[in-house]
Design an enzyme around this catalytic site. Structure first.
Site, short mmCIF file in Angstrom:
data_model
loop_
_atom_site.label_atom_id
_atom_site.label_comp_id
_atom_site.label_asym_id
_atom_site.label_seq_id
_atom_site.Cartn_x
_atom_site.Cartn_y
_atom_site.Cartn_z
N SER A 1 0.80 -1.22 0.00
CA SER A 1 0.00 0.00 0.00
C SER A 1 0.83 1.27 0.00
O SER A 1 0.32 2.34 -0.37
CB SER A 1 -0.94 0.01 1.21
OG SER A 1 -0.20 -0.16 2.42
N ASP B 1 -4.13 7.50 7.94
CA ASP B 1 -5.10 6.59 8.55
C ASP B 1 -4.38 5.75 9.59
O ASP B 1 -3.35 6.16 10.12
CB ASP B 1 -5.84 5.76 7.49
CG ASP B 1 -4.95 4.78 6.74
OD1 ASP B 1 -3.74 4.69 7.07
OD2 ASP B 1 -5.46 4.11 5.82
N HIS C 1 -0.82 4.44 7.49
CA HIS C 1 -0.16 4.99 6.31
C HIS C 1 0.14 6.47 6.48
O HIS C 1 -0.71 7.23 6.93
CB HIS C 1 -1.04 4.78 5.08
CG HIS C 1 -1.39 3.35 4.84
ND1 HIS C 1 -2.54 2.78 5.36
CD2 HIS C 1 -0.75 2.38 4.16
CE1 HIS C 1 -2.59 1.50 4.99
NE2 HIS C 1 -1.51 1.24 4.26
#
Length: 377
Positions: A47, A342, A345
């Site tokens: 991610s 979040d 991240h």
């Protein structure tokens, strides 16, 4: 632990002359002559690097970020990037004076001579990590081989290898999910519990080594690797109610993270002696984020211990946007003040700072080459 309308490309003006502009649409390749030669950037990982591939696979919203408020800063819409805006590969492309590199699975034409992004949010080096929900590292390699095969069919082996493959940069961010996801309850039946930590690390890096050597066989010579940032300090880790060390981070997760980072550095040093022409940048992502957690104001942040978007303790529940298994979430008023967007991240602001160090930083941070030097070799 992600759909962009941007054309994401990487172009480095190495010599004036001809280059290959490849576009693949419905299996057909077009070749055009250009005034400059392209040096591709191929991106593998999770991610931290996924610019939207998970928008196009059969997965759950837990592995996606194609909903608001993701993308609120730069794009003003959710592109699939797991952040409020741009990611590290986006900034690296900018520093090379190029457009962004699109997700490999994005529908439409792709300029594969300029590289491709295969990264998938939630992916690991181990197939078992979020199995069936992500594009694991081995599958990302298969996508790259498909691209390489198409280039060879059109250009011939030597031209594809010389003009495209051997000049490319291969950038990796992998391992985060292999070590962090097993600690999250009710998500994943962990194989971590079956092995001593060092053996588990060896398994993760063993799979990475296979990918590196396969790319090397295809002609790849220049690589960049992020080590793992302090996973035990992330809001998602601290919300697990596990043992916290003196620095306020989850001790067990920090220990295996450090094992990985030491072993990764040793692996790259070993490969440099084994593989002729192998050059790499080992990027100390861990130290960069640790320093910002400890002294956020030095880097222009006000908050480094909790996320901007999420729920629960430290906003450590992966509930940002209310589309996942946990629906309740809060969103901070000013994302510019936050290091973490979040539960797991960094924010675009943090990514921007790290990418700049990757490109121009000293060799204590990115060595033995930084990415700018690696591109120029």
């Amino acid at each position: 632990m992600a759909i962009s309308s941007s054309r994401i490309q990487l172009l480095l003006p190495l010599v004036v002359g001809y280059a290959i502009n490849l576009a693949i649409s419905h299996g057909q390749i077009c070749v055009a002559e250009l005034e400059e030669e392209y040096v591709p950037l191929f991106i593998f990982g999770d991610s931290l690097f996924d610019v939207g591939n998970n928008n196009y696979i059969n997965t759950t919203t837990d592995m996606q970020a194609n909903f608001w408020p993701y993308g609120l800063t730069s794009f003003k819409y959710p592109s699939g990037r797991v952040s409020d805006g741009r990611l590290i590969p986006d900034f690296i492309a900018e520093y090379a004076n190029m457009e962004f590199i699109p997700p490999y699975l994005q529908i439409g034409n792709h300029q594969y001579s300029k590289g491709a992004n295969f990264a998938s949010a939630g992916a690991g080096a181990l197939v078992e990590t979020n199995q069936g929900l992500v594009i694991d590292l081995s599958s990302q390699l298969k996508y790259f081989i498909e691209v390489e095969t198409l280039l060879k069919q059109k250009l011939g082996d030597e031209e594809a290898r010389t003009l495209l493959i051997s000049k490319a940069i291969y950038l990796f961010s992998i391992g985060t999910n292999d070590y962090l996801v097993p600690f999250i309850p009710n998500i994943y039946s962990s194989i971590l519990q079956k092995y001593p930590p060092q053996v588990y690390v060896d398994m993760v890096l063993g799979n990475l080594t296979i990918v590196i050597k396969e790319i090397y066989k295809k002609g790849g010579r220049k690589f960049g690797f992020l080590n793992l940032f302090p996973l035990g300090c992330l809001p998602v880790a601290k919300a697990l109610n596990l043992k916290i060390n003196k620095d306020g981070c989850v001790e067990e997760i920090m220990e295996i993270t450090q094992l990985h980072n030491v072993a990764l550095k040793e692996l790259l040093q070993k490969l440099e002696t084994q593989l002729q022409g192998f050059k790499y940048s080992y990027i100390d992502f861990h130290t960069a984020i640790s320093e910002r957690i400890k002294d956020p104001s030095k880097y222009g942040f006000k908050e480094s211990k909790i996320g901007c978007c999420g729920g629960g303790p430290y906003r450590g529940f992966q509930s940002c946007g209310g589309k996942r298994s946990v629906k309740e979430y809060e969103l901070c008023e000013n994302v510019e003040e936050y290091l973490i967007f979040d539960a797991a991240h960094p924010t675009e602001k943090a990514y921007h700072q790290i990418a700049e160090q990757m490109w121009n930083g000293d060799h204590n941070f990115a060595g033995p080459y930084n990415l700018r030097e690696l591109h120029q070799t």
